[in-house]
Motif scaffolding. Structure first.
Motif, PDB file in Angstrom:
ATOM      1  N   UNK A 653       6.308  53.929  -5.733  1.00  0.00           N
ATOM      2  CA  UNK A 653       7.212  53.314  -6.702  1.00  0.00           C
ATOM      3  C   UNK A 653       8.616  53.855  -6.457  1.00  0.00           C
ATOM      4  N   UNK A 654       9.619  53.315  -7.131  1.00  0.00           N
ATOM      5  CA  UNK A 654      10.961  53.890  -6.991  1.00  0.00           C
ATOM      6  C   UNK A 654      11.033  55.352  -7.442  1.00  0.00           C
ATOM      7  N   UNK A 655      10.055  55.801  -8.227  1.00  0.00           N
ATOM      8  CA  UNK A 655      10.051  57.191  -8.684  1.00  0.00           C
ATOM      9  C   UNK A 655       9.480  58.150  -7.649  1.00  0.00           C
ATOM     10  N   UNK A 656       8.872  57.629  -6.586  1.00  0.00           N
ATOM     11  CA  UNK A 656       8.302  58.508  -5.575  1.00  0.00           C
ATOM     12  C   UNK A 656       6.944  58.011  -5.114  1.00  0.00           C
ATOM     13  N   UNK A 657       6.271  58.867  -4.351  1.00  0.00           N
ATOM     14  CA  UNK A 657       4.956  58.551  -3.795  1.00  0.00           C
ATOM     15  C   UNK A 657       3.944  59.525  -4.376  1.00  0.00           C
TER      16      UNK A 657
END
Length: 665
Positions: A653-657
């Motif tokens: 996601x845009x928040x990370x993996x």
């Protein structure tokens, strides 16, 4: 041990099973699952490290085993040298009969040549008085004759067991760390490696008997038994001597090294062989990978292979012949235990305080394997799982209290944080230098086939890299915790510079109060990105960083080389690439059968990708959505048609993996 106590020991593992890399979890489970009497183990290592007045150079075990009734008759021949000027008596470690269970070994006699000598067997010590005192360096060969049923006081160190499904007998050993004296007399310390060993096993003729080294001979006896003689010509620690006896099926996958073909032999229960043959066939390829990374396989004159044991999950890196539970015959566990042949067997930790030199290295080798078959992104996901576990570690990687089994084999410290340390060292020195360090360490004459402590590895790392790494090892091995970084930026002197103030503190401990590390800082601008490495050695520092244009963003440690947490900054232009927050992702049920439910929170708008891969890195399910707005979401993945086993679910996601291990039944 009561079931309640065993369950309490396992609770931390059960709770972490969804996120722990599979090989590390499985190896750790092997050393936890059979803790049947450890709580009452009288060997709180009062005698550790055994009798320092002797140096053992050879173990020769001659064992006669029966299953109905279960019994062991042994004659262990030991050659040793005196390290004292006038040695009138000495002791070997051999556990006494348990007053509670009645199990244990009874010594019948001790002989030097044909002469019986005086001995006393009490409080887990076999004290021997030779006819004449030994001078310093003088060699002595003796044979201890004994019999009984080993009491398996240390995690099932010697077991008369059964197959899960067929009830066929199996006899196996697993002596790490303190179990060897349950079944043969020895000096019970990894610091004293014998120069060579042999194991002769006589058992019912329907069984194949497996041990370390090369098979020298098999003899069919008139009494319905068969004798297997195995000989090991390399130095070996006492806890790596092993046996595995059952009605095995044999499967061969030879390894070709130059002009040499080395046997790679797998001894598997016949009812299980078909389901694991494909996975076992990966072993030569992993041997080649690790040969390239670490140097030649250490025991090329002999063999490698696996012997199935127990009914539980787990593996144990016995020298040249790893013992494996059925559910552990996966690529990452095979890689973990195989890596131990270099790091643990060829070079053995000199004491259990430095167990990370065994387990941290083998755990990191899992990530090296994943990187080789699935690429950099899968490597990063695998290391993210280790680093998530490592942030739960308490205390130093250097084990302060070795009397407690769980302290030695703490999955968060010795395995996950140990692997994270090697990942960070790779980031500090670079890829080519890092692997040169590993190859040099494995080949250093003073360490190869001997023992090591952390200082030895540090010396090699410094010599190869040409850097003083004292700060690195002192804080990561002997210190505790990890850093929390907070970055704040301000305008630089020109449009193409930015000032980055980096504040840090130790999140979980006071030693060290802050960390010294080279840190990559990525400066983003419309004209392009710049990555600069700064050397952070203070709790509060400001760095002037060049940029290609007007700065739009700053990312701390963009490639995730450091075990850390990024603390949010009030300055909108600054972002840190923080570790994924596990609390934002919930996967259930796990284990599962037909469907998998995901609940997650998205704080930034953007695309998401859900990917389920097997342990070979092959994607078996994938789905993506181009744009989601911030909020809470639920998604379902259909698992129908998948084979049972372990998979890695990766959520991008845009928040990370984020990655978690999923068990499909």
């Amino acid at each position: 041990m009561c079931i309640r106590y065993l369950f309490l020991l396992l609770l931390p593992l059960i709770a972490s099973a969804q996120t722990e890399p599979v090989g590390e979890l499985s190896c750790r489970m092997s050393k936890i699952r059979s803790l049947e009497r450890l709580a009452n183990n009288p060997k709180a290592r009062l005698a550790y490290p055994g009798d320092a007045s002797i140096d053992v150079t050879y173990y020769g075990l001659d064992l006669r085993l029966t299953t109905t009734p279960a019994s062991l008759r042994g004659a262990t021949t030991i050659t040793l040298k005196s390290t004292s000027a006038a040695l009138s008596s000495f002791f070997l470690d051999l556990n006494s009969t348990s007053a509670t269970t009645g199990e244990g070994l009874r010594v019948d006699s001790v002989k030097i040549g044909n002469q019986k000598v005086a001995f006393q067997h009490a409080q887990n010590k076999l004290t021997i008085t030779p006819p004449q005192a030994l001078t310093i360096g003088q060699a002595l060969t003796l044979t201890v004759f004994y019999q009984g049923v080993p009491n398996s006081s240390a995690q099932g160190s010697f077991k008369f067991d059964k197959h899960d499904n067929t009830n066929d007998p199996v006899i196996w050993s697993l002596s790490e760390p303190y179990g060897a004296p349950d079944w043969f007399p020895c000096r019970d310390t990894p610091a004293d490696k014998a120069d060579s060993s042999s194991v002769r096993i006589t058992a019912p003729a329907q069984f194949i008997s497996v041990s370390n080294g090369k098979l020298v001979s098999t003899t069919t006896n008139p009494d319905g038994t068969k004798t297997y003689l195995w000989r090991n010509s390399y130095p070996i620690a006492q806890y790596l001597i092993s046996i595995a006896v059952s009605n095995y099926a044999q499967y061969d996958t030879p390894f070709i090294y130059g002009n040499q073909t080395m046997p790679v032999t797998h001894y598997i229960y016949p009812e299980n062989l078909a389901q694991v043959q494909t996975t076992l066939a990966l072993t030569p390829g992993i041997l080649q990978l690790f040969t390239n990374r670490f140097g030649p396989y250490p025991f090329l004159r002999e063999k490698y292979g696996h012997a199935q044991f127990a009914n539980a999950n787990g593996g144990m890196e016995h020298q040249t012949i790893t013992s494996m539970g059925l559910s552990s015959l996966t690529p990452t566990v095979i890689a973990h235990e195989l890596a131990h042949q270099w790091f643990g067997d060829k070079i053995t930790c000199r004491d259990w305080q430095n167990i990370w030199l065994n387990e941290g290295f083998a755990s990191y080798a899992e990530a090296i394997y994943i990187e080789s078959v699935s690429g950099q992104s899968s490597y990063q996901a695998y290391m993210n799982s280790f680093m998530s576990r490592a942030r739960n570690a308490r205390g130093s990687i250097y084990v302060q209290d070795i009397s407690n089994f769980n302290n030695i084999f703490d999955g968060n410290r010795s395995y996950a944080k140990g692997a994270a340390v090697l990942h960070m060292l790779r980031g500090v020195v670079g890829d080519s230098t890092f692997f040169q360090i590993l190859r040099t360490y494995a080949a250093t004459p003073a360490l190869a086939y001997q023992t090591a402590i952390t200082a030895d590895f540090q010396t090699v790392a410094q010599q190869v890299s040409g850097r003083d790494l004292t700060y690195f090892f002192s804080q990561w091995i002997y210190g505790e915790g990890y850093p929390t970084y907070k970055a704040t930026i301000s305008t630089g002197n020109t449009q193409n510079t930015v000032n980055v103030r980096l504040e840090q503190r130790n999140t979980t401990a006071t030693n060290p109060t802050s960390f010294t590390m080279p840190i990559q800082i990525k400066v983003q601008s419309a004209a392009g990105d710049t990555i600069v490495t700064v050397f952070s050695n203070q709790a509060d520092q400001t760095f002037a960083i060049p940029a290609r244009g007007a700065v739009t963003n700053v990312i701390i440690d963009p490639n995730n080389w450091i075990l850390k947490v990024i603390e949010s900054s009030s300055t909108t232009i600054v972002t840190g690439l923080s570790e994924p927050e596990r609390k934002g992702l919930h996967i259930y049920p796990n284990p599962t059968t037909e469907t998998l439910q995901l609940d997650f929170t998205l704080s930034t708008a953007g695309p998401i990708t859900l990917s389920l891969a097997n342990l070979l890195g092959q994607q078996v399910r994938t789905t993506s959505e181009p744009t989601l707005t911030p909020g809470d979401y639920s998604r379902t993945i259909n698992l129908r048609g998948l084979s049972s086993g372990r998979y890695v679910l990766t959520v991008t996601t845009p928040n990370g993996v984020q990655s978690q291990v999923v068990l499909v039944r």
